[in-house]
Each structure stands twice: as C-alpha cells, then as structure tokens.
Scaffold this motif. Structure first.
Motif, PDB file in Angstrom:
ATOM      1  N   LYS A  48       0.818  -1.223   0.000  1.00 31.47           N
ATOM      2  CA  LYS A  48       0.000   0.000   0.000  1.00 31.47           C
ATOM      3  C   LYS A  48       0.854   1.277   0.000  1.00 31.47           C
ATOM      4  N   PRO A  49       1.756   1.399  -0.973  1.00 32.00           N
ATOM      5  CA  PRO A  49       2.619   2.594  -1.005  1.00 32.00           C
ATOM      6  C   PRO A  49       1.820   3.850  -1.339  1.00 32.00           C
ATOM      7  N   LYS A  50       2.359   4.986  -0.962  1.00 27.39           N
ATOM      8  CA  LYS A  50       1.739   6.270  -1.301  1.00 27.39           C
ATOM      9  C   LYS A  50       1.742   6.466  -2.814  1.00 27.39           C
ATOM     10  N   ILE A  51       2.863   6.073  -3.450  1.00 27.33           N
ATOM     11  CA  ILE A  51       3.056   6.308  -4.881  1.00 27.33           C
ATOM     12  C   ILE A  51       3.615   5.052  -5.552  1.00 27.33           C
ATOM     13  N   ALA A  52       3.165   4.771  -6.772  1.00 29.19           N
ATOM     14  CA  ALA A  52       3.772   3.726  -7.601  1.00 29.19           C
ATOM     15  C   ALA A  52       4.237   4.362  -8.902  1.00 29.19           C
ATOM     16  N   ILE A  53       5.533   4.204  -9.200  1.00 29.13           N
ATOM     17  CA  ILE A  53       6.106   4.727 -10.444  1.00 29.13           C
ATOM     18  C   ILE A  53       6.247   3.548 -11.395  1.00 29.13           C
ATOM     19  N   LEU A  54       5.461   3.555 -12.474  1.00 31.76           N
ATOM     20  CA  LEU A  54       5.342   2.374 -13.324  1.00 31.76           C
ATOM     21  C   LEU A  54       5.693   2.666 -14.779  1.00 31.76           C
ATOM     22  N   ASP A  55       6.461   1.753 -15.369  1.00 36.33           N
ATOM     23  CA  ASP A  55       6.655   1.772 -16.818  1.00 36.33           C
ATOM     24  C   ASP A  55       5.320   1.400 -17.460  1.00 36.33           C
ATOM     25  N   ILE A  56       4.965   2.046 -18.554  1.00 36.98           N
ATOM     26  CA  ILE A  56       3.702   1.694 -19.204  1.00 36.98           C
ATOM     27  C   ILE A  56       3.784   0.302 -19.823  1.00 36.98           C
ATOM     28  N   ARG A  57       4.875   0.008 -20.513  1.00 40.44           N
ATOM     29  CA  ARG A  57       4.964  -1.274 -21.236  1.00 40.44           C
ATOM     30  C   ARG A  57       5.816  -2.265 -20.444  1.00 40.44           C
ATOM     31  N   MET A  58       5.122  -3.212 -19.774  1.00 40.80           N
ATOM     32  CA  MET A  58       5.798  -4.268 -19.004  1.00 40.80           C
ATOM     33  C   MET A  58       5.125  -5.608 -19.292  1.00 40.80           C
ATOM     34  N   PRO A  59       5.851  -6.719 -19.082  1.00 36.10           N
ATOM     35  CA  PRO A  59       5.227  -8.038 -19.244  1.00 36.10           C
ATOM     36  C   PRO A  59       4.103  -8.253 -18.234  1.00 36.10           C
ATOM     37  N   TYR A  60       3.139  -9.077 -18.624  1.00 36.85           N
ATOM     38  CA  TYR A  60       2.016  -9.537 -17.783  1.00 36.85           C
ATOM     39  C   TYR A  60       0.974  -8.457 -17.517  1.00 36.85           C
ATOM     40  N   LYS A  61       1.379  -7.325 -16.975  1.00 35.38           N
ATOM     41  CA  LYS A  61       0.457  -6.208 -16.788  1.00 35.38           C
ATOM     42  C   LYS A  61       1.185  -4.919 -17.184  1.00 35.38           C
ATOM     43  N   THR A  62       0.535  -4.105 -18.012  1.00 38.38           N
ATOM     44  CA  THR A  62       1.118  -2.804 -18.351  1.00 38.38           C
ATOM     45  C   THR A  62       0.852  -1.827 -17.209  1.00 38.38           C
ATOM     46  N   GLY A  63       1.539  -0.700 -17.252  1.00 42.14           N
ATOM     47  CA  GLY A  63       1.290   0.332 -16.251  1.00 42.14           C
ATOM     48  C   GLY A  63      -0.159   0.797 -16.267  1.00 42.14           C
ATOM     49  N   LEU A  64      -0.742   0.881 -17.465  1.00 39.28           N
ATOM     50  CA  LEU A  64      -2.148   1.280 -17.587  1.00 39.28           C
ATOM     51  C   LEU A  64      -3.077   0.236 -16.979  1.00 39.28           C
ATOM     52  N   GLU A  65      -2.770  -1.029 -17.206  1.00 33.98           N
ATOM     53  CA  GLU A  65      -3.603  -2.099 -16.630  1.00 33.98           C
ATOM     54  C   GLU A  65      -3.523  -2.108 -15.103  1.00 33.98           C
ATOM     55  N   ILE A  66      -2.355  -1.803 -14.569  1.00 31.35           N
ATOM     56  CA  ILE A  66      -2.211  -1.703 -13.111  1.00 31.35           C
ATOM     57  C   ILE A  66      -3.021  -0.516 -12.590  1.00 31.35           C
ATOM     58  N   ALA A  67      -2.938   0.612 -13.277  1.00 28.52           N
ATOM     59  CA  ALA A  67      -3.716   1.795 -12.879  1.00 28.52           C
ATOM     60  C   ALA A  67      -5.209   1.478 -12.897  1.00 28.52           C
ATOM     61  N   GLU A  68      -5.638   0.737 -13.912  1.00 29.14           N
ATOM     62  CA  GLU A  68      -7.051   0.359 -14.023  1.00 29.14           C
ATOM     63  C   GLU A  68      -7.462  -0.562 -12.875  1.00 29.14           C
ATOM     64  N   ALA A  69      -6.595  -1.513 -12.538  1.00 23.96           N
ATOM     65  CA  ALA A  69      -6.885  -2.436 -11.433  1.00 23.96           C
ATOM     66  C   ALA A  69      -6.941  -1.689 -10.103  1.00 23.96           C
ATOM     67  N   CYS A  70      -6.054  -0.727  -9.917  1.00 22.15           N
ATOM     68  CA  CYS A  70      -6.049   0.077  -8.684  1.00 22.15           C
ATOM     69  C   CYS A  70      -7.332   0.887  -8.567  1.00 22.15           C
ATOM     70  N   GLN A  71      -7.757   1.463  -9.685  1.00 21.08           N
ATOM     71  CA  GLN A  71      -8.995   2.252  -9.681  1.00 21.08           C
ATOM     72  C   GLN A  71     -10.196   1.358  -9.391  1.00 21.08           C
ATOM     73  N   LYS A  72     -10.241   0.200 -10.041  1.00 28.33           N
ATOM     74  CA  LYS A  72     -11.357  -0.732  -9.871  1.00 28.33           C
ATOM     75  C   LYS A  72     -11.464  -1.235  -8.443  1.00 28.33           C
ATOM     76  N   ASN A  73     -10.317  -1.449  -7.804  1.00 26.19           N
ATOM     77  CA  ASN A  73     -10.305  -2.017  -6.453  1.00 26.19           C
ATOM     78  C   ASN A  73     -10.129  -0.956  -5.355  1.00 26.19           C
ATOM     79  N   ASN A  74     -10.321   0.301  -5.744  1.00 22.18           N
ATOM     80  CA  ASN A  74     -10.284   1.419  -4.785  1.00 22.18           C
ATOM     81  C   ASN A  74      -8.995   1.473  -3.967  1.00 22.18           C
ATOM     82  N   LEU A  75      -7.861   1.210  -4.620  1.00 17.47           N
ATOM     83  CA  LEU A  75      -6.569   1.318  -3.936  1.00 17.47           C
ATOM     84  C   LEU A  75      -6.131   2.784  -3.955  1.00 17.47           C
ATOM     85  N   ASP A  76      -5.610   3.255  -2.838  1.00 18.34           N
ATOM     86  CA  ASP A  76      -5.290   4.678  -2.699  1.00 18.34           C
ATOM     87  C   ASP A  76      -3.941   5.086  -3.286  1.00 18.34           C
ATOM     88  N   THR A  77      -3.140   4.115  -3.700  1.00 19.52           N
ATOM     89  CA  THR A  77      -1.819   4.424  -4.269  1.00 19.52           C
ATOM     90  C   THR A  77      -1.966   5.321  -5.496  1.00 19.52           C
TER      91      THR A  77
END
Length: 211
Positions: A48-77
C-alpha cells in the motif's frame, strides 16, 4: 499507508536501478521494486505505497492495466507512469484512469522529484515535453466552447484539470457538491462532450494550457 512510500516497476533493469538509486539518494522511501506488472501490482496490494512509479509497457500487466486495477479495487496508491509513448490515446486513457503523473523516460531523472512533489499534494503532473507535444499536434487553436463558460465554471474546470474531485472542489470554493456537479453537467453540454464520467476530466487535462 506508509508516508511517501514508493514502489517502482520497470522491465529494463538499468532504468529500474537508476531511478531507484536516484530516489534513495534523494531521501525517498523506496519500499519495493519490480520488473514485471504482476509483481508490481502485488507489491502495491501488499505494501500500500503512497506512490507507484510504473513503466507503461511491461510483461504480464502494463502500467495502464495496473492503474485500471487500482482504480477498480479502490486502492489509494497514486500512479505515476514513465514512458516513451507520446500517443494521444494512451495519454487520454492514463488521464481517464486518474493517473497523477505522466513522464517521458528521457526526462525521468530530471522531472521525477517535481512530479512526486506535485503528487503528494494531490496535484497532477505531466511532463512538459508531452504537454508541448500535444499542444503542437492537437491544440493548435483555442478549443471550441471555452468562451461559453462562466467565470465560476472556468474556476471549477481549472481544479478539475488538477485531478480534484467534486468534493474537494466544493470544499475549496465553499459551495455544495451538488453545485459543483451542476456546473460540471452544464460544462459538458456547453463543450459538446459525451456524457461519460471521465469526459470532462480528459478534456480539462488536454486543454489545461488554455485555462
């Protein structure tokens, strides 16, 4: 949530190490590192970090997909994306997903401290280079409909461009949330936008140079 804790993810080891070492040298609390999207997302859920610094293009999940998952699951990062991509549709999606930062990789070391300083204050930060690029390619002329907005609407629109919620805007302007929502609805109509929940936020971010 640990104060100002940071998770970093990039599938390029040199970029990951360079950014991590730089932030640690500046006194930032880097609590986790990952080289693929699945590990990065699991670290966010676990730490539960305050900030996540993510590359957009990564294997398995892109940075955008992670952002979408965080939004969907109401994560505050709060998500900061680092990328070589200047495509408008990728930028639009990042804004729609509530991403707080969007930095081009070639300027990551130069801009990351400024970006983090904005994000911890709940303000968005987008690389100056991407803003000027979008201005050159898409915002040559003043957007239609802007002249139709009232002073109150323009004031609210500027705050929307900073990723502020209706509740936060209402508190800042000492008005009711209902009043803010009414202004938002009026602006969507005046600007000729579709009625998707994110349309006004995307428009405000893309046109913030005119606000």
């Amino acid at each position: 949530m640990t104060s100002n804790s940071i998770v970093i993810a990039d599938d390029h080891p040199l970029m990951l190490r360079g950014l991590s070492d730089f932030l640690i040298s500046k006194g930032f609390n880097v609590v986790g590192k990952a080289q693929d999207g699945n590990v990065a997302y699991n670290l966010i859920v676990k730490l539960k970090p305050k900030i996540a610094i993510l590359d957009i293009r990564m294997p398995y999940k892109t940075g955008l997909e992670i952002a979408e998952a965080c939004q969907k699951n109401n994560l505050d990062t709060k998500i900061i994306l680092i990328t070589f991509d200047k495509e408008e549709d990728i930028y639009d999606k990042a804004v729609a997903l509530g991403v707080y930062g969007y930095i081009l990789k070639e300027f990551a070391i130069e801009e990351i401290e400024t970006c983090i300083a904005h994000v911890v204050k709940n303000k968005s930060y987008f690389s100056e280079e991407i803003a000027s690029y979008l201005s050159r390619t898409n915002l040559e002329n003043k957007p239609k409909g802007l002249e139709l907005l009232s002073k109150s609407e323009l004031k609210i629109l500027k705050l929307i461009a900073e990723n502020k919620t209706s509740k936060a805007i209402a508190n800042e302007l000492s008005v009711s949330v209902r009043t803010v929502e009414k202004h938002r609805s009026n602006m969507v109509a005046k600007l000729g936008l579709d009625k998707k929940p994110t349309s006004l936020s995307v428009w405000a971010s893309l046109n913030r140079n005119f606000l």
